[in-house]
Design an enzyme around this catalytic site. Structure first.
Site, PDB file in Angstrom:
ATOM      1  N   THR A 102       1.974  17.653  -8.097  1.00 44.32           N
ATOM      2  CA  THR A 102       1.980  16.539  -7.144  1.00 44.32           C
ATOM      3  C   THR A 102       3.361  16.478  -6.515  1.00 44.32           C
ATOM      4  O   THR A 102       4.352  16.848  -7.156  1.00 44.32           O
ATOM      5  CB  THR A 102       1.712  15.200  -7.850  1.00 44.32           C
ATOM      6  OG1 THR A 102       2.718  15.024  -8.851  1.00 44.32           O
ATOM      7  CG2 THR A 102       0.356  15.160  -8.497  1.00 44.32           C
ATOM      8  N   LYS A 134       4.049  -7.804  -0.124  1.00 43.00           N
ATOM      9  CA  LYS A 134       3.517  -9.031  -0.718  1.00 43.00           C
ATOM     10  C   LYS A 134       4.268 -10.217  -0.121  1.00 43.00           C
ATOM     11  O   LYS A 134       5.386 -10.521  -0.536  1.00 43.00           O
ATOM     12  CB  LYS A 134       3.641  -8.978  -2.238  1.00 43.00           C
ATOM     13  CG  LYS A 134       2.807  -7.826  -2.799  1.00 43.00           C
ATOM     14  CD  LYS A 134       2.912  -7.664  -4.292  1.00 43.00           C
ATOM     15  CE  LYS A 134       2.075  -6.464  -4.701  1.00 43.00           C
ATOM     16  NZ  LYS A 134       2.821  -5.344  -5.224  1.00 43.00           N
ATOM     17  N   TRP A 155      -1.224 -10.181   0.911  1.00 43.95           N
ATOM     18  CA  TRP A 155      -0.797  -8.783   1.039  1.00 43.95           C
ATOM     19  C   TRP A 155      -0.895  -8.336   2.490  1.00 43.95           C
ATOM     20  O   TRP A 155      -1.894  -8.591   3.165  1.00 43.95           O
ATOM     21  CB  TRP A 155      -1.690  -7.868   0.173  1.00 43.95           C
ATOM     22  CG  TRP A 155      -1.403  -7.983  -1.290  1.00 43.95           C
ATOM     23  CD1 TRP A 155      -0.658  -8.945  -1.909  1.00 43.95           C
ATOM     24  CD2 TRP A 155      -1.861  -7.099  -2.319  1.00 43.95           C
ATOM     25  NE1 TRP A 155      -0.618  -8.718  -3.265  1.00 43.95           N
ATOM     26  CE2 TRP A 155      -1.353  -7.595  -3.543  1.00 43.95           C
ATOM     27  CE3 TRP A 155      -2.643  -5.948  -2.335  1.00 43.95           C
ATOM     28  CZ2 TRP A 155      -1.598  -6.974  -4.764  1.00 43.95           C
ATOM     29  CZ3 TRP A 155      -2.896  -5.328  -3.539  1.00 43.95           C
ATOM     30  CH2 TRP A 155      -2.378  -5.830  -4.753  1.00 43.95           C
TER      31      TRP A 155
END
Ligand code: AMP
Length: 542
Positions: A185, A439, A444
């Protein structure tokens, strides 16, 4: 009672042999690092893959050995995919865009025995080799004539290695769960982690890629994967293309707009696949040079959210249907693809584009759920958003060598780190990476939504939104934007544009123009870097 079907293991070598038998004349065309275009057939590719496996066997490569590759999309890389995995070794693709320290870490962690490298990366290995004590040799992907000057010891010429064997080789059969390839990754934080695919997962994933609700690949298509073979196996395209006999066109190292456009036109490419950054370059080239497509019908956009402006340009100006898709290294990578249902036939073109902004429906084999902070499942109503979790036969059960520990919940789901909604028809939409969501006062704000709208503002080339601490609201969005060349777009223009589509409380508190945005090795905006640079930014609203 068990059924009476044959238990043939699913083998990667069978994919290329199937293509050789059923699509012997179909082509694989590659732009080479050396310069010229190379073309041959699946039949020749299968023969050379067998030849490579036999040569590697003679070299002493054994089942379970990790074999690194650092190479562009091209025919020799395809042979390595099949030859290495086919003999039972592990094809470990390495992303050259990673930092040298990360490459060293990955190579040592994977314990690669040999490294196949394109000519491009020989100078890089000249520098790194002293840190790679476990590598026995470097196989340079060229013929004798093109072998470079190098300080590397134990250098092998790919074509000379090939010449040590013939193609009379019987692929071994073994447990289909055997590791076939390895991909790390990109890891924006901490060390990269390895995802190890199996023969079984790769073949099953190829079926999913070929389904009409996946990427709909078939022998009728000519596909140009712009997505590199060092990024999640080019989204599985080299395997899926062999499964269905699609002509493959490999761009090699030249991925600028002009080179891609010319290759698409000269080879009659009908479908392509890549990240938004690549399409931005291609579309800019086409606009500047007043070009149109003569064969392209569809393009797959994934790896990052496809902005509306990009989908609209493809669909309305060039008549190219966009398939927005989502997935990740841990998922081989395909999770969802945004293909419309028949109930959508009568939608207006704009309504269809609205739907294409979503990342789409799960392909069969991928099981999804969204959960709230308490781990409870959220409804599929297109509104509730939560952590997106997945399970399925081509989704990782754990990282290579146990890094990261146990990563599945009690139902066997893997947390993707993405935040999403899913509607009643199963269309998933990513609202953010869980780390990137802003936030603000208990609500959100999706950074992706604001970014997508911002790049729709004339004069804005690229945009990123990050959270900046705010004494009253906890966090507020800051927009960083790159102007198109010669543009005089202002902060006020962008805010005015955003007002048309974004609620007032979601508007960025400020806009900062930058010359460029930092990207990860896989073309995503590197938000961690932006957060560390602008984390203390003083917003005018404070
Ligand atoms: P990688 O493992 O490098 O392929 O990155 C996977 C991540 O890329 C996903 O978890 C998402 O955060 C992001 N990603 C991939 N495709 C999309 C998409 N179509 N829209 C938004 N984000 C995406």
């Amino acid at each position: 009672m068990l059924g009476l079907m044959q238990e043939r293991p699913l083998m990667i070598s069978d994919l290329i042999e199937f293509a050789a038998v059923n699509h012997p004349d179909e082509e694989i065309v590659s732009r080479t690092v050396e310069g010229p275009i190379h073309r041959y057939t699946y039949k020749e590719c299968a023969a050379r893959s067998r030849q490579l496996a036999k040569a590697l066997d003679k070299l002493g490569v054994q089942q379970g050995d990790c074999m690194g590759t650092m190479a562009w999309n091209g025919y020799r890389h395809v042979e390595i995919y099949y030859g290495v995995s086919g003999l039972g070794a592990i094809c470990h693709t390495i992303n050259p865009r990673l930092f040298p320290e990360q490459i060293i870490y990955i190579l040592n962690h994977a314990e690669d025995k040999y490294i196949f490298t394109d000519l491009t990366f020989v100078p890089l290995f000249d520098k790194l080799a002293e840190h790679l004590p476990k590598v026995k040799g470097y196989i340079i992907m060229a013929d004798e004539e093109h072998m470079p000057e190098t300080s590397l010891s134990n250098v092998i010429c790919y074509e000379s290695l090939m010449a040590t064997a013939d193609d009379d080789y019987q692929w071994p059969t073994f447990d289909e769960r055997t590791a076939s390839s390895l991909c790390y990754t990109s890891g924006t934080t901490g060390n990269p982690k390895g995802v190890s695919y199996s023969h079984r997962s790769t073949v099953l994933h190829s079926y999913a890629v070929c389904t009409p609700d996946g990427l709909g690949l078939s022998n009728a298509e000519t596909i140009l994967p712009v997505v590199p073979m060092f990024h999640v196996n080019a989204w599985g395209i080299p395997y899926a293309s062999a499964m269905c006999g699609a002509k493959m066109v490999m761009p090699g190292p030249q991925m600028d707009g002009k080179s891609l456009y010319e290759l698409m036109e000269s080879e009659g490419v009908t479908i392509s696949a890549g990240v938004p950054t690549i399409w931005m370059m291609l579309l800019a080239y086409m606009k500047e040079n007043d070009k149109t497509f003569s064969s392209m019908q569809r393009t797959v956009i994934g790896g990052a959210a496809a902005p509306r402006a990009m989908i609209e340009t493809f669909e309305k100006e060039y008549g190219v249907n966009v398939i927005h898709a989502w997935g990740m290294t841990e998922m081989s990578p395909i999770g969802t693809a945004c293909n419309l249902k028949k109930k959508h036939d009568n939608l207006s073109p704009d309504e269809k584009i609205d739907l294409s902004l979503k990342q789409g429906r799960a392909v069969y084999g991928v099981d999804m759920k969204i959960v709230g902070p308490d781990g409870k499942k959220l409804p599929w109503d297109g509104k509730a958003f939560g952590n997106l979790m997945v399970r399925g036969p081509w989704i990782t059960s754990g990282y290579f060598k146990g890094e990261g520990g146990d990563i599945l919940d009690e139902e066997g789901f893997f947390d993707t780190g993405d935040v999403a909604t899913i509607d009643a028809d199963g269309y998933m939409q990513i609202t953010d990476r869980s780390k990137d969501v802003i936030k603000s006062g208990g609500e959100w704000i999706s950074s992706i939504d604001v970014e997508n709208e911002a790049v729709g503002c004339s004069g804005v080339a690229e945009a990123a939104v990050i959270a900046v601490p705010h004494p009253k609201w906890d966090e507020r969005p800051l927009l960083l934007a790159v102007k198109e060349e010669g543009s005089a777009v202002t902060k006020e223009d962008i805010i005015e544009h955003l007002k048309g589509s974004i609620a007032k409380w979601q508007l960025p508190d400020d806009v900062v123009f930058v010359d460029e945005l930092p990207h990860t090795a896989t073309g995503k905006i590197l938000k961690t870097k932006l957060r560390s640079e602008y984390g203390e930014y003083k917003l005018p609203t404070v």
